[in-house]
Scaffold this motif. Structure first.
Motif, PDB file in Angstrom:
ATOM      1  N   ALA A  98     -57.711  15.685  20.874  1.00 40.81           N
ATOM      2  CA  ALA A  98     -58.731  16.611  20.366  1.00 40.81           C
ATOM      3  C   ALA A  98     -58.173  17.506  19.257  1.00 40.81           C
ATOM      4  N   GLU A  99     -56.926  17.239  18.841  1.00 45.26           N
ATOM      5  CA  GLU A  99     -56.241  17.992  17.780  1.00 45.26           C
ATOM      6  C   GLU A  99     -56.068  19.471  18.130  1.00 45.26           C
ATOM      7  N   GLN A 100     -55.962  19.764  19.408  1.00 42.38           N
ATOM      8  CA  GLN A 100     -55.668  21.124  19.883  1.00 42.38           C
ATOM      9  C   GLN A 100     -54.163  21.168  20.190  1.00 42.38           C
ATOM     10  N   TYR A 101     -53.393  21.159  19.112  1.00 41.66           N
ATOM     11  CA  TYR A 101     -51.957  20.928  19.212  1.00 41.66           C
ATOM     12  C   TYR A 101     -51.193  22.025  19.956  1.00 41.66           C
ATOM     13  N   ALA A 102     -51.493  23.279  19.708  1.00 39.11           N
ATOM     14  CA  ALA A 102     -50.754  24.356  20.383  1.00 39.11           C
ATOM     15  C   ALA A 102     -50.936  24.261  21.892  1.00 39.11           C
ATOM     16  N   ALA A 103     -52.163  24.049  22.338  1.00 39.47           N
ATOM     17  CA  ALA A 103     -52.436  23.938  23.774  1.00 39.47           C
ATOM     18  C   ALA A 103     -51.784  22.678  24.341  1.00 39.47           C
ATOM     19  N   ALA A 104     -51.807  21.593  23.576  1.00 37.92           N
ATOM     20  CA  ALA A 104     -51.186  20.345  24.029  1.00 37.92           C
ATOM     21  C   ALA A 104     -49.684  20.516  24.194  1.00 37.92           C
ATOM     22  N   CYS A 105     -49.050  21.165  23.227  1.00 36.75           N
ATOM     23  CA  CYS A 105     -47.600  21.385  23.306  1.00 36.75           C
ATOM     24  C   CYS A 105     -47.236  22.170  24.561  1.00 36.75           C
ATOM     25  N   LEU A 163     -44.342  15.493  23.162  1.00 36.60           N
ATOM     26  CA  LEU A 163     -44.033  16.869  22.759  1.00 36.60           C
ATOM     27  C   LEU A 163     -43.505  16.895  21.332  1.00 36.60           C
ATOM     28  N   GLY A 164     -42.632  15.951  20.991  1.00 33.79           N
ATOM     29  CA  GLY A 164     -42.139  15.865  19.621  1.00 33.79           C
ATOM     30  C   GLY A 164     -43.272  15.636  18.638  1.00 33.79           C
ATOM     31  N   ASP A 165     -44.172  14.728  18.988  1.00 33.59           N
ATOM     32  CA  ASP A 165     -45.334  14.441  18.146  1.00 33.59           C
ATOM     33  C   ASP A 165     -46.194  15.691  17.982  1.00 33.59           C
ATOM     34  N   CYS A 166     -46.376  16.394  19.072  1.00 31.85           N
ATOM     35  CA  CYS A 166     -47.201  17.606  19.067  1.00 31.85           C
ATOM     36  C   CYS A 166     -46.587  18.674  18.147  1.00 31.85           C
ATOM     37  N   ARG A 172     -52.312  15.041  26.680  1.00 29.93           N
ATOM     38  CA  ARG A 172     -52.782  13.899  25.891  1.00 29.93           C
ATOM     39  C   ARG A 172     -54.228  14.114  25.427  1.00 29.93           C
ATOM     40  N   THR A 173     -55.055  14.649  26.331  1.00 32.21           N
ATOM     41  CA  THR A 173     -56.452  14.918  25.973  1.00 32.21           C
ATOM     42  C   THR A 173     -56.521  15.953  24.856  1.00 32.21           C
TER      43      THR A 173
END
Length: 167
Positions: free
Chosen positions: A42-49, A68-71, A37-38
């Motif tokens: 922070a728009e760090q999508y690859a790391a978030a996924c 995950l879908g949003d990411c 979520r953090t």
């Protein structure tokens, strides 16, 4: 080879076959979810996924699947985004207020996801194999418009006694 404007991704969750979560794995999944979520904010999508995927493997949950879908959607992986949204629907309890928005998200994505149809040329050897991005497609996938992520994809046709055709 016929493209109908989309590329598809293989992405699946095996929720029913997952081992039961332990207290440690639930805590780790929660930590990964919070980190995801953090990173998402922070728009760090690859790391978030990656965090959401790991969390979901440890302790499958509707909220994690939705994130995950949003990411994936924010990364432009539209076909990949559909699977966790669908998984979320299966995990949500009847009456959950997230069901409507998830269904709407799936419907909106399905309109935007490109599809790719691959057909073998007439007279192709019967033992021909077709690979999309190094993943072999079964005979049932040929001639069918399959969802795909936008972007470049490689199609390779392998036939005994012939040079591989790469498109």
């Amino acid at each position: 080879l016929q493209e109908t404007g989309a590329v598809f991704g293989c992405f699946a969750y095996v929720v029913l076959l997952a081992p039961p979560a332990t207290a440690d794995s639930v805590q780790e999944a929660d930590n990964l979810f919070r980190e995801g979520r953090t990173l998402l904010k922070a728009e760090q999508y690859a790391a978030a996924c990656e965090k959401f995927e790991r969390s979901q493997r440890l302790d499958p949950g509707a909220g994690t699947a939705i994130n995950l879908g949003d990411c994936f959607e924010k990364l432009g992986k539209l076909a990949d985004a559909l699977q966790p949204y669908r998984a979320a629907l299966n995990l949500l309890e009847p009456g959950d207020n997230r069901i409507g928005p998830v269904k709407e998200q799936i419907a909106a994505l399905e309109k935007r996801v490109p599809k790719l149809t691959i057909k073998l040329a007439a007279g192709s050897p019967s033992k021909s194999k077709v690979l999309r991005d190094d993943v072999e497609l079964g005979a049932a996938s040929l001639g069918v418009a399959l969802q795909a992520n936008p972007g470049e994809h490689w199609i390779v046709v392998v036939a005994p006694g012939r040079v591989d055709a790469r498109h």
